[in-house]
Design a protein around this motif. Sequence first.
Motif, short mmCIF file in Angstrom:
data_model
loop_
_atom_site.label_atom_id
_atom_site.label_comp_id
_atom_site.label_asym_id
_atom_site.label_seq_id
_atom_site.Cartn_x
_atom_site.Cartn_y
_atom_site.Cartn_z
N SER A 64 2.93 0.26 4.56
CA SER A 64 3.42 0.58 5.90
C SER A 64 4.68 -0.22 6.16
CB SER A 64 2.38 0.21 6.96
OG SER A 64 1.26 1.05 6.83
N THR A 69 4.11 5.03 6.89
CA THR A 69 3.19 4.61 5.83
C THR A 69 3.30 5.62 4.71
OG1 THR A 69 1.71 3.57 7.43
CG2 THR A 69 0.79 4.10 5.26
N ALA A 85 8.93 3.27 2.52
CA ALA A 85 8.69 2.91 3.92
C ALA A 85 9.82 2.03 4.47
CB ALA A 85 7.35 2.19 4.07
#
Length: 100
Positions: A64, A69, A85
């Motif tokens: 994340s 995520t 991410a």
Amino acid sequence: MNDEQSATLAEAEAEPRTAKRYATAPGYRVNVRSGPGTGYPVVRVLAEGARVPVNCQKPGERVSGPYGTTSLWDNIGNGQYVSDAYVHTGTDGYVTVRCS
């Protein structure tokens, strides 16, 4: 396929592919790892605001970050991966070829 088409195809495959560069998340110094997961060693740390080439992408550990995520990891150099991410590609999916 004729000889001319074969020659053109061979030339196209021989040319190096220029990877598009993408911005990393502002305000973050992003870890570059030797493989697609946080269990791989950090090989370097990117400066805030770095722009990186995405040569290929592959699935790995789910992470994340500021852009969501994902289990997608971006190859930015030989043996160098960052989690998607932390890279602003504009999509949650692949933006280039899968790494072999």
